[in-house]
Design an enzyme around this catalytic site. Structure first.
Site, PDB file in Angstrom:
ATOM      1  N   LEU C  75       0.792  -1.060  -0.033  1.00 29.34           N
ATOM      2  CA  LEU C  75       0.240  -0.111  -0.180  1.00 29.34           C
ATOM      3  C   LEU C  75       0.968   1.132  -0.124  1.00 29.34           C
ATOM      4  CD1 LEU C  75      -2.786  -1.364   2.310  1.00 29.34           C
ATOM      5  CD2 LEU C  75      -2.620  -1.426  -0.139  1.00 29.34           C
ATOM      6  N   CYS C  76       2.109   1.179  -0.032  1.00 27.90           N
ATOM      7  CA  CYS C  76       3.064   2.151  -0.366  1.00 27.90           C
ATOM      8  C   CYS C  76       2.820   3.021  -1.727  1.00 27.90           C
ATOM      9  CB  CYS C  76       4.526   1.915  -0.107  1.00 27.90           C
ATOM     10  SG  CYS C  76       5.413   1.967   1.389  1.00 27.90           S
ATOM     11  N   HIS C  77       2.907   4.126  -1.309  1.00 29.29           N
ATOM     12  CA  HIS C  77       2.867   4.991  -2.898  1.00 29.29           C
ATOM     13  C   HIS C  77       4.061   4.985  -3.552  1.00 29.29           C
ATOM     14  CE1 HIS C  77      -0.311   6.698  -0.417  1.00 29.29           C
ATOM     15  NE2 HIS C  77      -0.880   6.984  -1.379  1.00 29.29           N
ATOM     16  N   MET C 113       8.759   4.421   5.431  1.00 25.80           N
ATOM     17  CA  MET C 113       8.905   3.023   4.848  1.00 25.80           C
ATOM     18  C   MET C 113      10.389   2.758   3.808  1.00 25.80           C
ATOM     19  SD  MET C 113       6.649   1.567   6.380  1.00 25.80           S
ATOM     20  CE  MET C 113       7.268   0.260   5.909  1.00 25.80           C
ATOM     21  N   GLU C 114      10.597   3.875   3.280  1.00 19.79           N
ATOM     22  CA  GLU C 114      11.966   3.760   2.367  1.00 19.79           C
ATOM     23  C   GLU C 114      12.997   3.466   3.210  1.00 19.79           C
ATOM     24  OE1 GLU C 114       9.085   5.558   1.752  1.00 19.79           O
ATOM     25  OE2 GLU C 114       8.773   4.744  -0.354  1.00 19.79           O
ATOM     26  N   ASP C 128      23.437 -12.443   3.858  1.00 20.88           N
ATOM     27  CA  ASP C 128      23.781 -13.353   2.697  1.00 20.88           C
ATOM     28  C   ASP C 128      25.341 -13.302   2.342  1.00 20.88           C
ATOM     29  OD1 ASP C 128      23.380 -14.366   0.287  1.00 20.88           O
ATOM     30  OD2 ASP C 128      23.856 -12.848  -0.908  1.00 20.88           O
TER      31      ASP C 128
END
Lengths: 160, 160, 160, 160, 160, 160
Positions: C75-77, C113-114, C128
């Site tokens: 739901l992030c733009h 969020m970024e 990793d």
């Protein structure tokens, strides 16, 4: 007479059918050279001390681009590369960086496009990181050096 | 002395901060040439009658690649191009295809990388479609021709 | 009473409507810590001499992930970040790497969020690269440190 | 002495060559916990009646992220997961959500990174959906629980 | 006479130049219907009690697809949607699901393709989730219902 | 009784486990029709002389979309298609374009979704290219025509 395999009888684009091709080990090596001003190369090399990120960024960009090849080249098959290597080294002329790539796969199609895409994107990444100081850089000699595996077997680039 | 803008004081990669840059109209033009055997070029051109897809596929691949530039070049800003044009034309030498791209944006960063990426990927797409008949093709002269807009204004490639 | 903005009246997911929000400068800082065996940290640091790529790879992975956030978080733009910075430093405890990220935007939505995605993916990339020697590494403390801009103004994490 | 497999002799990043590794069934399980205010958890759970989308959205985001792992983690091999499962459950402490993931593959490389990426992105998606009411949420304990298959065989996290 | 805007004078594909178009608020609504056996619809609805994920998954797939439109439709401009809404409801005929989407943007281009892509992908996701029980499902009536904003102003589908 | 395979016992979405399924040759064919005004079809066909790009662009968009299916449909397995074919032909009614797709794979899962996605995106691409002259176009009849391979064997659409 030889025909373009990516076109059907009507001249329309298609993804070549490899369903019944054998799974074999395949490998491709490609190269590219980015020419630049001597001062630009000096900055890149200086940036390498002690942990400058210019060449590392290009190397990683090349590796990631190899994995995206089928998303960039419309008729390329998606495939799961088993190895990608991107090496960058300052040119002996003091005014270029040479890029050497190698991709491997155990699969039904060759990996030439993956090796070429890795080389191209590594070169473009160098351009991006240095363009503030040198917009006149040129990427030359993007070409396949060698391929192995598959029905057509081994191929090597003619000497240039 | 001029410095590499994509590295911070410690030599570490970063995305350049353009938060406070003005939104201006920006444009960049780039080119690339793919050299091939004369028979390969003839096949491409023949494929164009009446509706062969070789050049169309490369054109579309170039346009789509321009939109993916920020996903390929690690430190490139994502941006919303307002125009992309990719033109392919057979070389006068009868043994090459010339690619000319132009990208536009109304935004805070230049679109040089987008024009260069479009040219590179269009060239690689031609390689892919013709590699069954000519693996020795070479992509040369991938370079920026001109940029406009932004604080640094207009720039043109030295020799044109 | 406060409600979850990403659900409508029927409890169904939606992308919040920001059409009429003002364009302002926004910034977010986040962090994460990856805990590991002391020998693992030593290997990472040794790899840094003279040009080991461990931290550089994680740094670039974090920057690229920030640009992909809207593709990962449903739901992030989508938005065009104007700056991304990812810093990695060995923990004072000799058994961890600390990751600090900062994203900026001139736009209609926040970039929390970024910043969080960049921190998470940088940490996973370290996992990793070191998992062959230390599978027991743990990513802890992925959290927002600060946000600025937008209607809700500035916010800082409680305990710092 | 053990070495970092993702660096070559010069300390440069590369994708590990798995061309000649055997194809075996592989499986990995990972977990993450997102801590939040008790009221935030209550909202999520309430949203679940009768068909609130919070946990469903995080579940799907985690599954989709597992498929994108190789696009996020630079040196990860692309692979075709045969199974992905993401389970979210409210924590017994009334102030957290616990995420458990399991990925499977019949292939040449392990799927630890896929399981970890699914857990991380599911957690970040919860953060996104609840951040309007609780910005202080923290993602903790992102770690591998177990892996099976491949030459190194089974591995289990130390304390469980 | 009206011409296809996505072709230039030579009939070649291009991304239409919107550099000088005004930024206005834009909105588009689209719909699609997926027809199925009555028992299939019953399973979907039953799955919704208490928290079945069928409709939620389709809803989220539609929202995420809207954000990927420019990556799917070759000549679409990339843009940053400010709102996406996907609503699914069982058809009154007891043998279909109706999908209604709405996208918004403050920008230089319309969002019709985004609304249509969201509707199509939501429908395909339903097909995927139910295909084990009903392969004969058909997606019908994918069409634009209304668009607002931009130079051409408002448009509504003929019969509603 | 038959159940939805993409939901577990709790009604939660999951990617179906195909780890132990046999690798077999699989094939799927799908179709879609886009209805339009007769003048719109005439423009598309005219654009085809001598090398208009409308149908070529849709064809390539369909092929590329097939490769992205797992990135669009949340619970689809990623897979490496061995063949994709997209054919577009003007409808006999003079007011539509018919799209026929065929995907192939040697693998553990069917390729129905890939064929359906290719057909849908090819149709949407036609919509995009012609929407300036005909916004009332409708995509109808997106459906599976036939599938072969796998445990469930061959299936053909009821009425053909």
């Amino acid at each position: 007479m030889s025909k373009l395999t990516h076109l059907d009888d009507k001249g329309e684009a298609r993804m070549v059918d490899v369903t019944s091709k054998a799974v074999t080990e395949r490998e491709a090596r490609a190269e590219a050279t980015i020419r630049m001003a001597p001062e630009t190369l000096r900055m890149i090399i200086d940036g390498e001390h002690p942990k400058g990120d210019v060449l590392a960024t290009a190397r990683i960009a090349g590796i990631m681009a190899a994995k995206k090849t089928h998303d960039l080249i419309p008729l390329c098959h998606a495939l799961n590369l088993t190895s990608v290597k991107v090496e960058l080294s300052p040119g002996a002329d003091g005014a270029s960086v040479h890029i050497l790539t190698r991709c491997k796969l155990s699969g039904q199609t060759g990996v030439e496009m993956e090796a070429l895409t890795a080389a191209s994107v590594a070169a473009l990444t160098l351009y991006d990181m240095c363009k503030a100081v040198d917009k006149a850089m040129v990427v030359d000699g993007v070409r396949l050096l060698e391929k192995k595996g598959g029905r057509s077997g081994r191929w090597r680039a003619p000497e240039q």
